[in-house]
Every structure is written in structure tokens, then in C-alpha cells.
Design an enzyme around this catalytic site. Structure first.
Site, PDB file in Angstrom:
ATOM      1  N   PHE A 417      -5.201 -14.015 -32.945  1.00 25.82           N
ATOM      2  CA  PHE A 417      -4.707 -13.275 -31.871  1.00 25.82           C
ATOM      3  C   PHE A 417      -4.408 -14.162 -30.663  1.00 25.82           C
ATOM      4  CE2 PHE A 417      -7.009  -8.687 -31.398  1.00 25.82           C
ATOM      5  CZ  PHE A 417      -5.925  -8.276 -32.091  1.00 25.82           C
ATOM      6  N   GLU A 418      -3.004 -13.741 -30.145  1.00 23.39           N
ATOM      7  CA  GLU A 418      -2.647 -14.518 -29.018  1.00 23.39           C
ATOM      8  C   GLU A 418      -2.565 -15.885 -29.224  1.00 23.39           C
ATOM      9  OE1 GLU A 418      -4.541 -13.028 -25.208  1.00 23.39           O
ATOM     10  OE2 GLU A 418      -4.559 -11.105 -25.893  1.00 23.39           O
ATOM     11  N   GLY A 419      -2.076 -16.548 -30.250  1.00 28.11           N
ATOM     12  CA  GLY A 419      -1.904 -17.640 -30.425  1.00 28.11           C
ATOM     13  C   GLY A 419      -2.988 -18.138 -31.514  1.00 28.11           C
TER      14      GLY A 419
END
Length: 641
Positions: A417-419
Site C-alpha cells: 500500500f501507498e508505495g
């Protein structure tokens, strides 16, 4: 069909979206440069009395509500019930970060994360829902970059009745935004959106979307990747699929198609071409939501490990008294303390706005997701076969329904998630070597002229002649340094010495590989991981000192024990990483991987059957109208029913 961007073009797009200036100090940035500015984080900052009162009052309302949520039903039905979502709306949970003047609660980052930790402990899908809505959905980018008209139009809706989602990823676009294909073509005072978005968290139930789309260059506009607020019920939008995952089964994540969707120009956030910069800036603090969920899982894991290891006996002793299990319990306890220390420290730094926290937030996300996964894995091992069994099955045969296997599944996505961790390593490494590239970047740039290289060499000489001598000696070599930390002083001296050592190793790497350093991704990852351990050690010591100074005496004393244990464990990990910088199998591994990709070892795959079907690896995402039934689900607030 458009031509895929080259490696250099992709790098240029990512670099253009970076925030390049450093107008505020950064503890983590200095740490990578061999400096240890402890005064930036110690004494540990705290929320104001007003912020604390507001935050505690909300937590006091949120806690009993969450206690009524049937977490097992969310897991079983793969859906957060409407009544849970509307109940959260009525409590103001969807407006936690939205300023009071726009109808929100105006909580600080510290208390927002405490609320996410609490919600995620009941079911991480609830935490993900609230986080995606506020951390990366409409509220954050509009609050930071929107016009006053946009704030007044959208923020009150997001605070009370509407769910928002963030749409960047596409079937062939992950961490390489240069490949982004979704288009937004100007047409008079509107833009026409076409394209397909994948993994749209909250996208199945959202009322409002933040969409990243590529605007072509046109007369009167520079074009580029641009952010838009889009009404989810606009004609031409179809949620074609609700995706199902290994964990987070209540996640409302889908595939969304845009076909001729008309969006008013007034819905554009910022200027054309600023979409990626807006997204990355939003994530500076938005990333802190994941460490909150990870810290909550670690604290829950500690509770389960303690209770189970006291209850279960084998070979005449409680299992927690056996050395093999005791080591796992110690790791979980120490790590849970450190993750919360990192979370609270970084959150408070975000609230104070005195420091630039882009590296700290990225480190918090990376470290919490990696360590949180290890904590969950160790809990599975402590619980043994009962951890592999579902909570529902445990209850059916008369035992306590402890959802350890669910925690492991839910925790795994945080490393993506998110990078992803791999991208976070590269992102942090880029910031860590920024000072070097600022003075010596032109030396290793193949496109720089000889004159430019010569000028850069002169500037680099000046910089390094002043900087390198500072890495020789420091406070970490003085036995009296950091004496105010008592028994923890030795760990801060280690951090200071290791910070200088880390800076030297980074310099050696740049000197050895120069422009090829960007391809030494495992070397850079180890550099970042060492920095993460040093940051976590610093946060743990500062947290312990703070608890001793202002908390109950017993808590302060035990906090020192936890911080000491964590720092001893982190020192072992950091020393191993330092050793692995230069003693490793990276070169032969790289060669082996190339041979695998070339098919040299296909014979090794004989003797198995592949249950996968023969469909495409990446779904087709050609623009055009949808041919599928809309899977969008509308959550109606009780007041609107």
C-alpha cells in the site's frame, strides 16, 4: 497505441514531481548526512491541552461505538455494513482531519492516528476505509491545494455524508506514473476523462473521487498529469469490478472505467501538470495512517502473545517460559513500543509544522509495515496450529475466537500500500543522497557538458573538504554524552556514531558506483534500513524519557526497559546491515536472476502443474464505454433515507 516511456523519461517524470527545496529542518535528513540533531525531537513534543481535550473526547465517543461492531461479520461477509459506515459518519469519523470551519472535527495528526489505530484494531478494513477517505482521498488534497470555493463545496460533504477515493493506479501503471494513460482532454470549460483505474480503494462506495489523468499539451495550457475532483455518479463512470484480496476483505476496492466523463474545469485541483506533486505532498503526512494500523496490530499481538503464552503449558512449563518463545515475546513487546514511539513522534512533528517530515513519514511507513509483518508472523508461530485456524473454526469447536491468521493476511498489504517497500527504499534513498546529488550530480550526469562537469567537480571539492572531516569524531565517542537519558545514553551514542558511519558508507558507495549507484538498489535499501533502525532507536529513547518525565512512575520505569530491549535488538540488526553493505551476494544474485529470466533454468520448473488460467498478465484497458454492470454501492446516511 502510445510508445512506452524509456527509463530516463520515467525518472524525469518522478523527479519533476519531487519537492526539491528544504526550507525546514529534518531530523532524518541530517541523520543520513552523519549529523545527530537530537534537539529537533527531544524533549518529545506533545499536543496542546486543547488538542488533547478534543482528541480524547472523540476517542471516548468512538471507543464504545467500535466495541459494538461485529468484526467477524465483516470478515465473513467481506463488507463493512452500512450501519457501521453511517454510524461513523454521525460520530464525525469521516471528518476527523477536516478543519472545524468546514464541518470537520479538526483533530491533530496525533489523535487522528490514535483513532485509526483503534478502528483498525477492530477490523483493519475500517481503518483503511477512514484512511483512504481522509489521508489520500478528496479532503487532504483539497485542504492543501484547493481553492476556497472547492473547500467550501467539498469538505463539508466529506466531513458528514460523502465517502471519497483516490484514483491513480492503472492496469499498467503502478509506481511508474510516466506510463499513466487515463486522459483528460480540454473541451471549452470542461475536461473529458477517458481511461481505466485499478485498485480504487473506496472506489466502490465513493461519492467523490480524486482522479489523476494526463492532460495533453494544448493552447493555453501546459498539460501533464493533473488532479481532478469527480462526482462518482457522473455519466460515463462504471465500477466494473469489486476486487477481492488475501486480506482486508471488507475493503471496497474496484476497477473504475471513465468513458467520455465531463468534468468542469473548476474541479481541477491546482494547475495542469501538478497532479503528481500534489499526490506526493499529500502522502507526506497521509502515509502515517499505515504506521497507525501497524502499531495497533503490534499492540494487539502483544496482548494475545502474553495471554496465550501464560495459558498454554508444554513440557511442564508455560510456553512463554521456553527460551525459543521468550525471544519472540521480547521482540513483539519491544517492537510494539518502538512502532508507537515512531508513530507518535512523527505525527506530532507533522502537527507542529516546524520540521520537514517527508523522510520521517516515509521511514515510519516503511519500518512499521516491515516490522509489523514480522510481529504478525511471530505471533502465528507462538500460537502454532491455532493461529493457522480461522477464528470461526476455533469458536465452532469451543475455543476463544482469536483471528491471528486474519491479522497476518491483513498486515501483508501494508508492505505494498501507498508505495511498496522497494519503492519506499528508493524514494528515501533519493532524499538521503540529495545533498550529494546537489553538489556532484552533474559529475555523473552523462548528458552534462565537460564545462558543467568541471564546475560541479569544483563545487563538490569544496563541499566534501568541509563535510568529510565532520564524520570522523562526534558526541558518540564521549562516554558522558546524553547522560540525561541514563541507561539509554549508550544507545544514543551508538546512534550518533552509526549516523556518521552511515554517511561515510553512503559516500563510499557514491564514489565507487557513481551514476550506477541508482541500479544498486539493494545497497541503497540497506542504507535506508540502517537509517530506519537509527530513527526508531532515537524515537524509542525519546519516548521513554518523556514517559519518565511526565507519566506515572511505574510506566516511566517500564518504558526504559522496553526502549533498552528494543535498542539492543535494533543494534544487532543495524550491525548486520552494515556488514551486508559490502559482504553480500548481490552481484551473483543479479546474474542468476538474468539467467532465470532468459529461461536458462526452465527445466527446474518440471514436475509441477500450474493451476493458473491462461489469461493475460495485465488486463486490457482500452478506452471506451463499459460493457459491464455497474458494481457501485451507494451508502445512504440515515438522515437521507
Amino acid at each position: 497505441m502510445t510508445t512506452a516511456p524509456t527509463e530516463r523519461e520515467s525518472r524525469q517524470v518522478a523527479e519533476a514531481a519531487r519537492q526539491t527545496e528544504w526550507t525546514k529542518p529534518s531530523f532524518a535528513k541530517e541523520l543520513f548526512l552523519g549529523r545527530f540533531p537530537l534537539d529537533l525531537i527531544h524533549p518529545e513534543p506533545h499536543p496542546s491541552d486543547e488538542a488533547r481535550a478534543t482528541g480524547e473526547a472523540f476517542l471516548a465517543r468512538l471507543t464504545p461505538f467500535l466495541a459494538t461492531v461485529d468484526a467477524a461479520a465483516i470478515e465473513r461477509d467481506a463488507r463493512i455494513p452500512d450501519d457501521v459506515l453511517t454510524g461513523l459518519m454521525e460520530l464525525g469519523a469521516f471528518g476527523m482531519k477536516i478543519p472545524v470551519e468546514y464541518g470537520g472535527l479538526g483533530l491533530t495528526q496525533v489523535y487522528y492516528n490514535k483513532a485509526l489505530m483503534l478502528a483498525g484494531s477492530i477490523n483493519p478494513a475500517i481503518g483503511a476505509m477512514l484512511s483512504a477517505h481522509q489521508s489520500i482521498g478528496v479532503p487532504q488534497p483539497v485542504a492543501q491545494f484547493g481553492t476556497e470555493e472547492q473547500k467550501r463545496k467539498y469538505l463539508p460533504r466529506c466531513a458528514t455524508t460523502d465517502i471519497s477515493a483516490f484514483l491513480l493506479t492503472e492496469p499498467d501503471v503502478g509506481s511508474d506514473p510516466a506510463r499513466l494513460a487515463c486522459s483528460a482532454v480540454p473541451d471549452a470549460d470542461e475536461y473529458v476523462l477517458d481511461g481505466v483505474k485499478l485498485w480504487t480503494t473506496n472506489g466502490v462506495v465513493a461519492n467523490l473521487l480524486v482522479v489523476m489523468a494526463r492532460v495533453p499539451k494544448h493552447e493555453g495550457g501546459r498539460g501533464g498529469i493533473t488532479a481532478f475532483v469527480v462526482e462518482a455518479d457522473s455519466p460515463g463512470i462504471t465500477v466494473e469490478n469489486r476486487n477481492a484480496f488475501l486480506g482486508l476483505r471488507g475493503l471496497e476496492n474496484g476497477v473504475t472505467r471513465f468513458s467520455g466523463v465531463r468534468v468542469p474545469a473548476e474541479n481541477r485541483i491546482g494547475r495542469e501538470g501538478e497532479g503528481l506533486k500534489i499526490a506526493l505532498t499529500t502522502l507526506n503526512t497521509g502515509r502515517l495512517s499505515l504506521p497507525a494500523i501497524c502499531a495497533g496490530t503490534a499492540k494487539w499481538s502483544l496482548k494475545i502473545a502474553r495471554e496465550w503464552s501464560n495459558a498454554r503449558e508444554q513440557w511442564g512449563r508455560k510456553v512463554g517460559q521456553h527460551d525459543a518463545v521468550a525471544g519472540k515475546i521480547a521482540f513483539i513487546a519491544a517492537t510494539a513500543f518502538a512502532l508507537e514511539a515512531v508513530l507518535d513522534l512523527t505525527s506530532q512533528l507533522a502537527d507542529e509544522k516546524r520540521n520537514d517530515i517527508r523522510i520521517e513519514a516515509a521511514l515510519a511507513k516503511l519500518y512499521a509495515s516491515e516490522m509489523g509483518w514480522l510481529v504478525a508472523d511471530e505471533l502465528v508461530q507462538i500460537r502454532g496450529g491455532r493461529a493457522y485456524e480461522t477464528a470461526e473454526s476455533l469458536a465452532a469447536r469451543g475455543e476463544r475466537a482469536v483471528p491471528v491468521e486474519q491479522a497476518l493476511r491483513d498486515q501483508r498489504i501494508n508492505r505494498i500500500f501507498e508505495g511498496s517497500s522497494e519503492i519506499m527504499h528508493l524514494l528515501i534513498a533519493r532524499e538521503a543522497v540529495d545533498a550529494h546529488l546537489s553538489v556532484a550530480g552533474d559529475i555523473i550526469d552523462p548528458d552534462a557538458s565537460l564545462g558543467t562537469k568541471g564546475k560541479a567537480a569544483a563545487e563538490a571539492g569544496k563541499f566534501y573538504s568541509k563535510w568529510l572531516p565532520t564524520l570522523t569524531v562526534g558526541a558518540g565517542q564521549l562516554p558522558t554524552s546524553f547522560a540525561e537519558f541514563g541507561p539509554l545514553a549508550r544507545h544514543l551514542r551508538y546512534v550518533e556514531r552509526s549516523s556518521r558511519k552511515l554517511a561515510r558508507q553512503t559516500f563510499y558507495g557514491m564514489s565507487r558506483w557513481q551514476g550506477r549507484l541508482e541500479h544498486r538498489q539493494r545497497f541503497l535499501a540497506r542504507i535506508v534500513d540502517i537509517g530506519a533502525e537509527l530513527f526508531a532507536m532515537s524515537a524509542a529513547c525519546v519516548r521513554a524519557a518523556s514517559l519518565k518525565a511526565s507519566g506515572p512512575p511505574q510506566r516511566g520505569a517500564t518504558a526504559f526497559e522496553l526502549a533498552d530491549a528494543f535498542c539492543r535488538q535494533a543494534t544487532v540488526r543495524a550491525d548486520a546491515l552494515f556488514e551486508a553493505l559490502w559482504t553480500n551476494s548481490d552481484d551473483t544474485d543479479r546474474m542468476l536472476a538474468e539467467r532465470v529470466l532468459d529461461g536458462r533454468y526452465e527445466w527446474l520448473e518440471e514436475g509441477i502443474l500450474d493451476p493458473s488460467d491462461d489469461g493475460p498478465w495485465i488486463m486490457a484497458a482500452d478506452p471506451g464505454p463499459s460493457t459491464k454492470e455497474n458494481q457501485r454501492r451507494v451508502v445512504q446516511p440515515r438522515t437521507a433515507r
